[in-house]
Enzyme design. Structure first.
Site, PDB file in Angstrom:
ATOM      1  N   LYS A  13      36.818  -1.302  64.037  1.00  0.00           N
ATOM      2  CA  LYS A  13      37.367  -2.377  64.891  1.00  0.00           C
ATOM      3  C   LYS A  13      37.793  -3.569  64.032  1.00  0.00           C
ATOM      4  O   LYS A  13      38.908  -4.085  64.171  1.00  0.00           O
ATOM      5  CB  LYS A  13      36.316  -2.828  65.934  1.00  0.00           C
ATOM      6  CG  LYS A  13      35.799  -1.703  66.821  1.00  0.00           C
ATOM      7  CD  LYS A  13      34.778  -2.177  67.836  1.00  0.00           C
ATOM      8  CE  LYS A  13      33.465  -2.681  67.265  1.00  0.00           C
ATOM      9  NZ  LYS A  13      32.663  -1.667  66.555  1.00  0.00           N
ATOM     10  N   ARG A  88      30.429  -5.544  75.599  1.00  0.00           N
ATOM     11  CA  ARG A  88      29.602  -4.442  75.114  1.00  0.00           C
ATOM     12  C   ARG A  88      28.688  -3.893  76.194  1.00  0.00           C
ATOM     13  O   ARG A  88      27.926  -2.969  75.932  1.00  0.00           O
ATOM     14  CB  ARG A  88      28.721  -4.972  73.990  1.00  0.00           C
ATOM     15  CG  ARG A  88      29.067  -4.450  72.628  1.00  0.00           C
ATOM     16  CD  ARG A  88      28.172  -5.197  71.680  1.00  0.00           C
ATOM     17  NE  ARG A  88      27.985  -4.519  70.450  1.00  0.00           N
ATOM     18  CZ  ARG A  88      28.643  -4.817  69.331  1.00  0.00           C
ATOM     19  NH1 ARG A  88      29.572  -5.735  69.333  1.00  0.00           N
ATOM     20  NH2 ARG A  88      28.352  -4.186  68.229  1.00  0.00           N
ATOM     21  N   ARG A 127      29.533   0.285  53.458  1.00  0.00           N
ATOM     22  CA  ARG A 127      30.366  -0.900  53.744  1.00  0.00           C
ATOM     23  C   ARG A 127      29.872  -2.117  52.954  1.00  0.00           C
ATOM     24  O   ARG A 127      28.689  -2.350  52.806  1.00  0.00           O
ATOM     25  CB  ARG A 127      30.335  -1.256  55.229  1.00  0.00           C
ATOM     26  CG  ARG A 127      31.053  -2.593  55.478  1.00  0.00           C
ATOM     27  CD  ARG A 127      31.275  -2.928  56.919  1.00  0.00           C
ATOM     28  NE  ARG A 127      30.069  -2.907  57.708  1.00  0.00           N
ATOM     29  CZ  ARG A 127      30.053  -3.003  59.033  1.00  0.00           C
ATOM     30  NH1 ARG A 127      31.185  -3.103  59.695  1.00  0.00           N
ATOM     31  NH2 ARG A 127      28.925  -2.986  59.688  1.00  0.00           N
ATOM     32  N   ARG A 155      25.669  -5.897  54.757  1.00  0.00           N
ATOM     33  CA  ARG A 155      25.082  -6.486  55.966  1.00  0.00           C
ATOM     34  C   ARG A 155      23.644  -6.007  56.170  1.00  0.00           C
ATOM     35  O   ARG A 155      23.329  -4.856  55.889  1.00  0.00           O
ATOM     36  CB  ARG A 155      25.928  -6.102  57.197  1.00  0.00           C
ATOM     37  CG  ARG A 155      26.977  -7.120  57.531  1.00  0.00           C
ATOM     38  CD  ARG A 155      27.960  -6.672  58.583  1.00  0.00           C
ATOM     39  NE  ARG A 155      27.377  -6.141  59.802  1.00  0.00           N
ATOM     40  CZ  ARG A 155      28.086  -5.787  60.872  1.00  0.00           C
ATOM     41  NH1 ARG A 155      29.418  -5.919  60.864  1.00  0.00           N
ATOM     42  NH2 ARG A 155      27.506  -5.304  61.938  1.00  0.00           N
ATOM     43  N   ARG A 166      21.773   1.370  66.309  1.00  0.00           N
ATOM     44  CA  ARG A 166      23.006   0.774  66.856  1.00  0.00           C
ATOM     45  C   ARG A 166      23.849   1.843  67.563  1.00  0.00           C
ATOM     46  O   ARG A 166      24.460   1.569  68.601  1.00  0.00           O
ATOM     47  CB  ARG A 166      23.807   0.107  65.726  1.00  0.00           C
ATOM     48  CG  ARG A 166      23.191  -1.216  65.285  1.00  0.00           C
ATOM     49  CD  ARG A 166      23.670  -1.651  63.906  1.00  0.00           C
ATOM     50  NE  ARG A 166      25.080  -1.876  63.785  1.00  0.00           N
ATOM     51  CZ  ARG A 166      25.751  -1.877  62.621  1.00  0.00           C
ATOM     52  NH1 ARG A 166      25.106  -1.662  61.487  1.00  0.00           N
ATOM     53  NH2 ARG A 166      27.041  -2.104  62.602  1.00  0.00           N
TER      54      ARG A 166
HETATM   55  P1  AP5 Z   1      34.634  -1.932  60.188  1.00  0.00           P
HETATM   56  O1  AP5 Z   1      36.075  -2.201  60.414  1.00  0.00           O
HETATM   57  O2  AP5 Z   1      33.793  -3.009  59.598  1.00  0.00           O
HETATM   58  O3  AP5 Z   1      33.952  -1.342  61.529  1.00  0.00           O
HETATM   59  P2  AP5 Z   1      33.557  -2.065  62.885  1.00  0.00           P
HETATM   60  O4  AP5 Z   1      33.961  -1.169  63.998  1.00  0.00           O
HETATM   61  O5  AP5 Z   1      34.050  -3.467  62.908  1.00  0.00           O
HETATM   62  O6  AP5 Z   1      31.977  -1.970  62.740  1.00  0.00           O
HETATM   63  P3  AP5 Z   1      30.828  -3.062  62.993  1.00  0.00           P
HETATM   64  O7  AP5 Z   1      29.596  -2.535  62.283  1.00  0.00           O
HETATM   65  O8  AP5 Z   1      31.291  -4.421  62.636  1.00  0.00           O
HETATM   66  O9  AP5 Z   1      30.621  -2.922  64.517  1.00  0.00           O
HETATM   67  P4  AP5 Z   1      29.407  -3.349  65.314  1.00  0.00           P
HETATM   68  O10 AP5 Z   1      29.996  -3.229  66.668  1.00  0.00           O
HETATM   69  O11 AP5 Z   1      28.166  -2.597  65.086  1.00  0.00           O
HETATM   70  O12 AP5 Z   1      29.027  -4.787  64.715  1.00  0.00           O
HETATM   71  P5  AP5 Z   1      29.311  -6.251  65.219  1.00  0.00           P
HETATM   72  O13 AP5 Z   1      29.516  -7.082  64.032  1.00  0.00           O
HETATM   73  O14 AP5 Z   1      30.305  -6.252  66.310  1.00  0.00           O
HETATM   74  O15 AP5 Z   1      34.551  -0.634  59.254  1.00  0.00           O
HETATM   75  C1  AP5 Z   1      33.309  -0.091  58.824  1.00  0.00           C
HETATM   76  C2  AP5 Z   1      33.451   0.525  57.421  1.00  0.00           C
HETATM   77  O16 AP5 Z   1      34.323   1.650  57.497  1.00  0.00           O
HETATM   78  C3  AP5 Z   1      34.064  -0.411  56.368  1.00  0.00           C
HETATM   79  O17 AP5 Z   1      33.485  -0.159  55.125  1.00  0.00           O
HETATM   80  C4  AP5 Z   1      35.561  -0.021  56.367  1.00  0.00           C
HETATM   81  O18 AP5 Z   1      36.156  -0.280  55.110  1.00  0.00           O
HETATM   82  C5  AP5 Z   1      35.467   1.468  56.668  1.00  0.00           C
HETATM   83  N1  AP5 Z   1      36.607   1.974  57.448  1.00  0.00           N
HETATM   84  C6  AP5 Z   1      37.241   1.352  58.488  1.00  0.00           C
HETATM   85  N2  AP5 Z   1      38.227   2.146  58.979  1.00  0.00           N
HETATM   86  C7  AP5 Z   1      38.195   3.289  58.234  1.00  0.00           C
HETATM   87  C8  AP5 Z   1      38.953   4.504  58.274  1.00  0.00           C
HETATM   88  N3  AP5 Z   1      39.959   4.707  59.159  1.00  0.00           N
HETATM   89  N4  AP5 Z   1      38.649   5.472  57.379  1.00  0.00           N
HETATM   90  C9  AP5 Z   1      37.643   5.292  56.473  1.00  0.00           C
HETATM   91  N5  AP5 Z   1      36.891   4.164  56.378  1.00  0.00           N
HETATM   92  C10 AP5 Z   1      37.164   3.179  57.256  1.00  0.00           C
HETATM   93  O19 AP5 Z   1      27.890  -6.617  65.897  1.00  0.00           O
HETATM   94  C11 AP5 Z   1      26.737  -6.778  65.096  1.00  0.00           C
HETATM   95  C12 AP5 Z   1      25.541  -7.109  66.001  1.00  0.00           C
HETATM   96  O20 AP5 Z   1      25.780  -8.348  66.700  1.00  0.00           O
HETATM   97  C13 AP5 Z   1      25.239  -6.091  67.115  1.00  0.00           C
HETATM   98  O21 AP5 Z   1      24.440  -5.026  66.658  1.00  0.00           O
HETATM   99  C14 AP5 Z   1      24.520  -6.982  68.140  1.00  0.00           C
HETATM  100  O22 AP5 Z   1      23.182  -7.220  67.754  1.00  0.00           O
HETATM  101  C15 AP5 Z   1      25.270  -8.298  68.034  1.00  0.00           C
HETATM  102  N6  AP5 Z   1      26.410  -8.385  68.972  1.00  0.00           N
HETATM  103  C16 AP5 Z   1      27.730  -8.510  68.646  1.00  0.00           C
HETATM  104  N7  AP5 Z   1      28.492  -8.560  69.745  1.00  0.00           N
HETATM  105  C17 AP5 Z   1      27.638  -8.472  70.809  1.00  0.00           C
HETATM  106  C18 AP5 Z   1      27.825  -8.436  72.209  1.00  0.00           C
HETATM  107  N8  AP5 Z   1      29.075  -8.507  72.745  1.00  0.00           N
HETATM  108  N9  AP5 Z   1      26.722  -8.315  73.009  1.00  0.00           N
HETATM  109  C19 AP5 Z   1      25.486  -8.241  72.491  1.00  0.00           C
HETATM  110  N10 AP5 Z   1      25.234  -8.259  71.147  1.00  0.00           N
HETATM  111  C20 AP5 Z   1      26.309  -8.366  70.319  1.00  0.00           C
HETATM  112 MG    MG Z   2      33.090  -5.349  62.929  1.00  0.00          MG
END
Ligand code: AP5
Ligand code: MG
Length: 209
Positions: A13, A88, A127, A155, A166
């Protein structure tokens, strides 16, 4: 254009949102990025959120909805937003509908970036993110950010146990949103297990860009 990016942790994402920001100048709101900054700054929100984030659990809906209600009213969102990591839960999705309806801004699409969970575990353990500019990369890129020269770090929630939790939380709490947005005729599913540029070409195509 107002878009929701749906997908499991590590689906890509943030990677796809960064491309839309760089090429199309769209406004990107990542609740994860906002929360990580709040934890770093030790704000009241950050202090409350840290424990949930470290465990890979969701931060309570009321905290997130209050945060987003305020964020979505800021002037930089007026021309449209990419929402990454929000909503979410179904409660958050219903709250978002109300927020957008109050602003008279309909949602244009919910893009689901679909990736197999085992691919995700491998991706997230390698990552790395830039401490200075937030750029997303991998361990193979080395210790220095290619964009700004900042220090790359792992992270706290990218260890295997937390990643597996997760993924479970995603299945239980977030995957019902796929049906929610299908029911609104907004869902577009994109195969996220391909080269990031190929995924991006599909993202743009699905948005009519
Ligand atoms: P990346 O683009 O970073 O993936 P992402 O989908 O953004 O993954 P996140 O881990 O950020 O998602 P998340 O939903 O768990 O975390 P968030 O920060 O939102 O890519 C990942 C890796 O893959 C990278 O190394 C990249 O280079 C590689 N990659 C990307 N595309 C690729 C491809 N096509 N091929 C190969 N490699 C690729 O949330 C973190 C925490 O915050 C949650 O756990 C929760 O505690 C809290 N939180 C956040 N939002 C909420 C909410 N709305 N409600 C409640 N809690 C929340
Ligand atoms: Mg992200």
């Amino acid at each position: 254009m107002n878009i929701v990016l749906l997908g499991a942790p590590g689906a890509g994402k943030g990677t796809q949102a960064a491309k839309l920001v760089a090429e199309e100048g769209m406004c990107h709101i990542s609740t994860g990025d906002i929360l990580r900054q709040a934890v770093k700054d030790q704000t009241p929100l950050g202090i409350k959120a840290k424990e949930y984030m470290d465990a890979g659990d969701l931060v309570p809906d009321e905290l997130i909805i209050d945060l987003m209600r305020e964020r979505i009213q800021q002037p930089d969102t007026a021309k449209g937003v990419i929402l990454d990591g929000f909503p979410r839960t179904t409660t958050q999705a219903v709250a978002l509908d109300t927020m957008l309806s109050n602003l008279d801004r309909p949602l244009d699409a919910a893009l689901l970036i679909d990736v197999d969970p085992e691919v995700i575990v491998k991706r997230l353990s390698s990552r790395r993110m830039c401490k200075a500019c937030g750029a997303i990369g991998t361990a193979a890129d080395g210790p220095t950010c290619a964009s700004c020269g900042g220090e790359m770090y792992q992270r706290d929630d990218d260890n295997e146990d937390t990643v597996r939790n997760r993924l479970e939380v995603y299945e239980t709490s977030t995957s019902p949103l796929v049906d929610y947005y299908r029911g609104c005729n907004l869902l577009v599913t994109i195969d996220g297990d391909r080269d990031p540029d190929e995924v991006y070409a599909d993202v743009k195509r699905s948005l009519g860009m």
